[in-house]
Design a protein around this motif. Structure first.
Motif, PDB file in Angstrom:
ATOM      1  N   LEU A 319       4.001 -86.076 -19.136  1.00 55.12           N
ATOM      2  CA  LEU A 319       3.576 -86.625 -17.848  1.00 55.12           C
ATOM      3  C   LEU A 319       4.691 -87.453 -17.232  1.00 55.12           C
ATOM      4  N   SER A 320       4.900 -87.269 -15.948  1.00 52.83           N
ATOM      5  CA  SER A 320       5.825 -88.142 -15.230  1.00 52.83           C
ATOM      6  C   SER A 320       5.316 -89.570 -15.364  1.00 52.83           C
ATOM      7  N   THR A 321       6.234 -90.520 -15.492  1.00 59.68           N
ATOM      8  CA  THR A 321       5.788 -91.913 -15.623  1.00 59.68           C
ATOM      9  C   THR A 321       5.446 -92.525 -14.269  1.00 59.68           C
ATOM     10  N   CYS A 322       5.612 -91.756 -13.190  1.00 63.56           N
ATOM     11  CA  CYS A 322       5.298 -92.289 -11.864  1.00 63.56           C
ATOM     12  C   CYS A 322       3.820 -92.617 -11.741  1.00 63.56           C
ATOM     13  N   LYS A 323       3.533 -93.797 -11.187  1.00 65.69           N
ATOM     14  CA  LYS A 323       2.160 -94.098 -10.799  1.00 65.69           C
ATOM     15  C   LYS A 323       1.766 -93.132  -9.688  1.00 65.69           C
ATOM     16  N   SER A 324       0.458 -93.041  -9.402  1.00 67.56           N
ATOM     17  CA  SER A 324       0.066 -92.204  -8.275  1.00 67.56           C
ATOM     18  C   SER A 324       0.465 -92.930  -6.988  1.00 67.56           C
ATOM     19  N   PRO A 325       0.684 -92.196  -5.898  1.00 62.37           N
ATOM     20  CA  PRO A 325       1.236 -92.803  -4.679  1.00 62.37           C
ATOM     21  C   PRO A 325       0.497 -94.058  -4.197  1.00 62.37           C
ATOM     22  N   HIS A 326      -0.844 -94.030  -4.177  1.00 62.39           N
ATOM     23  CA  HIS A 326      -1.520 -95.216  -3.607  1.00 62.39           C
ATOM     24  C   HIS A 326      -1.346 -96.444  -4.499  1.00 62.39           C
TER      25      HIS A 326
END
Lengths: 581, 172
Positions: A319-326
């Protein structure tokens, strides 16, 4: 396909031989009433409202599951048919909680529509009532079994489509109940909070956990700066709640309505979608360059994240460690923007308007807390926002178009397509290709990753490397693909997975349509999303001037220390059941 | 697995697992598996259903649906004395409905439940094949016929007394 000839209420017509009687009747222009029927996913003939009379057949068969035969003579409006349908409907109504006025689906309920259509004036059967407790423990979904008609459309969504298996039919006869095993709350079940059960429900037995009241409280609080943001898919769904055609793009009216509701600042989650592309694109390039874990899988969809944490814990590192945009935008509003405005972060209240119910759970994830402060304080579904606009008496359809506030309201076409399956992939390709190749793209549109099929594959060449890509929507389809990856059957570099079939445009928080209409709804809303992309002057995330500005002023560079702290997160495997009895 | 061992002892659990290993190879054998579990453990709690789910790949939700559909499966431990009261046609017309009400009142439990001291469980049966003796109930295999509500309660009280004196004898 072979054709057969059938006669329906005296009209003779030819229909394909694999049709059901119901399909044939609809082709003949007769709208047979149904309740439990949902094409393909729930053809079980259980509600018995679609019964018809067929010559030579002794009982009244359920037309939704009865195949046509050559020479069949079908009658749909005889006294016997009318009486049977009425009795069946009255039986369903007899132990239904008929407090329609206070029901969330009042005037938007299939059961109510049927009662009206059948002209039910009195319910003959005065049997035992059901009185089950409300299951409102989940932060996302409320279940009211007393409104349930046991059509099992929610079960079909949960089991057949999403492969989640959080709910099923338990017990027998009058005691039959839709429930999680051992009667545990949805919150303790494998539920991923995708909300597809809500959109499948014909009545008010399933609905989102209310956040309207907390938003009203915040709006009334003089000390609070209430900032709102809207997801890409909301702007192509919201209009439907006000009678506009499916696929209407209502961005400007939505912004205007939010200002009239009293939100101090109106930002766009699309800005954070562009930011996600900068972070996630850089993450992909790093993983490819330095031998990181592949395939990398997108992390924008909290329904998908919940599914992965529960069913595929061995994919955590993919999984990408990016949070979801919001969540990214929430974090920036409470740091970057609050600093800019001289606001105390504790006085800032962030509301996200989302096509999603899983986001209501996501905002409570402890991984996303900063010094005890949540990135986002409330999540309104598209439906909830519509309710607020209606209550306030705002004439939505005739509102003038207004613009988002700046700087966190600026976005590109690459961001808006996040709303449709394949959008994140395409947005990432637009940016990654240009960054890696160091020259402008010949063609902005990556048609090869678009479409609505559950699993799609594509190979795109970037700087001499053949990137193997997969795009998946719906967790049931994710299961199919992940099982193949597990067994080594297929290999990819980058995968986009969205938890809901179709992606966010048909998320669990969007305006509700009958399951049989969903294929068409998906098509229209997706077309609107790609139209919104085309309408924008900038269509690549890295060209967004506000994105450039925030990296210069605040974040430094993608995957930098500030980004790591504010925009990235981690995942942990979770048990399917939180019970040990 | 530890919880299962704790609940039922290693031997019993391993015996069940061996049977499960065989049965799961046969398609459509869920009912047979659940029969084994019911017989071996007296009920099919969460841990057992979870094990069956993991071994067979059938989601727990489906297994629980089957377990709650058939009255022969139970999710709570049966009492030391298992009362099955016949509600079949012959017994019912001769008043087993009233007997059921009386037993429920006397034991303080509903159908399908077990008293809190674990002594009695109560279930309704559909014909025990002793219609001539209607209304009948069966407790741990022994049949009691031509009952009235009061007599049924007396039977229960007698069992309670016997059980007490037996327990006392064991202590001595």
């Amino acid at each position: 396909m072979d054709k057969v000839t059938v006669t329906i209420d005296g009209i003779t017509l030819e229909v394909p031989s694999n049709y059901t009687v119901l399909q044939a009747c609809r082709e003949a222009g007769i709208d047979i009433p149904t309740l439990c029927y949902a094409e393909v996913i729930n053809e079980i003939g259980s509600c018995r409202l679609c019964v018809v009379e067929i010559d030579g057949v002794r009982n009244l068969p359920a037309s939704c599951i009865y195949p046509v035969q050559h020479g069949m003579n079908i009658r749909t409006n005889t006294p016997r048919v009318r009486e049977a349908r009425r009795v069946n409907l009255e039986l369903i109504l007899s132990n239904h909680d008929r407090n329609c006025l206070t029901c969330i689906r009042n005037t938007k309920c299939e059961l109510q529509d049927l009662a009206e259509r059948f002209g039910i004036a009195d319910i003959e059967f005065q049997g035992e009532d059901v009185n089950y407790p409300l299951d409102d423990v989940s932060p996302a979904i409320v279940r009211n079994p007393n409104k349930c008609v046991l059509c099992r459309r929610c079960i079909a969504e949960c089991q057949e489509v999403q492969n989640v298996f959080a709910i099923g039919a338990v017990n027998r006869g009058f005691d039959t109940l839709v429930s999680s095993p051992f009667y545990v709350s949805l919150n303790d079940s494998p539920c991923i909070s995708c909300g597809q059960c809500i959109t499948a429900c014909p009545t008010g037995a399933l609905y989102e956990k209310d956040h309207i009241q907390r938003v009203y409280r915040a709006l009334a609080d003089k000390r609070k700066h209430v900032v709102v943001q809207t997801a890409p898919a909301v702007r192509v769904g919201l209009g439907e709640e006000f009678g506009m055609p499916v696929g209407s793009i209502v961005t400007g009216k939505m912004v205007a309505a939010l200002r009239r509701l009293g939100f101090e600042v109106v930002f766009d989650t699309d800005f954070a979608a562009d930011l996600t592309i900068m972070e996630e694109g850089s993450e992909l390039i790093e993983r490819l360059k330095y031998g990181g874990k592949l395939p990398m899988i997108t992390s924008c969809s909290p329904g998908w994240i919940n599914f992965c944490e529960k069913y595929y814990p061995d994919f955590m590192e993919n999984l990408s460690t990016c949070k979801s945009p919001h969540m990214m935008l929430g974090a920036l509003i409470k740091t970057y923007y609050a600093e800019k405005m001289g606001w105390n972060p504790e006085d800032v209240y962030v509301v996200s308007v989302m096509p999603c119910t899983a986001k209501k759970v996501e905002i409570e994830r402890p991984e996303n807390m900063h010094d005890g402060i949540q990135d986002v304080d409330a999540v309104l579904t598209t439906r909830e926002l519509a309710r607020m606009i209606k209550e306030a008496g705002i004439d939505f359809v005739n509102l003038p178009d207004e613009e988002f506030d700046q700087p966190l309201g600026m976005s590109t076409g690459a961001a808006v397509i996040f709303g449709a399956t394949g959008g994140v992939m395409e947005a990432a390709l637009r940016t990654v290709s240009e960054i890696v190749e160091g020259k402008p793209l010949d063609k902005i549109d990556f048609e090869e990753v678009r479409g609505l099929e559950g699993v799609r594959e594509a190979t795109v060449t970037v700087d001499g490397l053949d990137l193997k890509l997969a795009i998946v929507n719906g967790t049931g389809n994710a299961k199919k693909l992940l099982d193949k990856i597990r067994s080594g059957e297929v290999e990819y570099h980058f995968i986009e997975i969205m938890g809901c079939p179709g992606g966010c445009i048909t998320g669990g928080g969007q305006p509700i349509h009958h399951p049989n209409e969903m294929a068409e709804v998906r098509k229209l809303r997706a077309a609107a999303i790609y139209q919104a992309d085309k309408n924008l002057p900038l269509r690549k995330s890295h060209e967004n001037p506000a994105i450039k500005q925030i990296y210069e002023e605040y974040l430094g560079h993608p995957l930098g220390e500030k980004s790591h702290h504010l925009l990235h997160t981690q995942y942990t495997s979770k048990p399917l059941y939180r019970v040990t009895r | 697995m530890e919880q299962l061992y704790e609940l039922f002892g290693i031997d019993r659990v391993e015996e069940f697992r061996a049977k499960l290993e065989e049965l799961k190879k046969v398609p459509g054998s869920m009912i047979s598996i659940l029969n084994e579990a019911q017989e071996m453990f007296g009920y099919i709690p969460f841990q057992v259903q979870e094990l069956i789910s993991k071994e067979t790949g059938v989601p727990l939700t489906e297994i629980f649906g089957i377990v709650t559909f058939y009255s022969r499966f139970s999710i709570i431990p049966a009492g030391k004395y298992k009362i099955s009261l016949c509600l079949g046609t012959a017994c019912y017309v001769r008043g087993s409905g009233q007997i059921l009400e009386k037993l429920k009142e006397n034991l303080g439990i509903n159908e399908g439940e077990t008293t809190s001291d674990g002594m009695f469980s109560l279930e309704a049966a559909r014909c025990l094949g002793a219609c001539a003796l209607a209304p009948v109930m069966m407790i741990n295999g022994e049949v009691y016929g031509r009952l009235t509500p009061d007599e049924a309660v007396k039977v229960i009280q007698r069992i309670k007394k016997q059980d007490l004196s037996q327990a006392a004898a064991e202590v001595e």
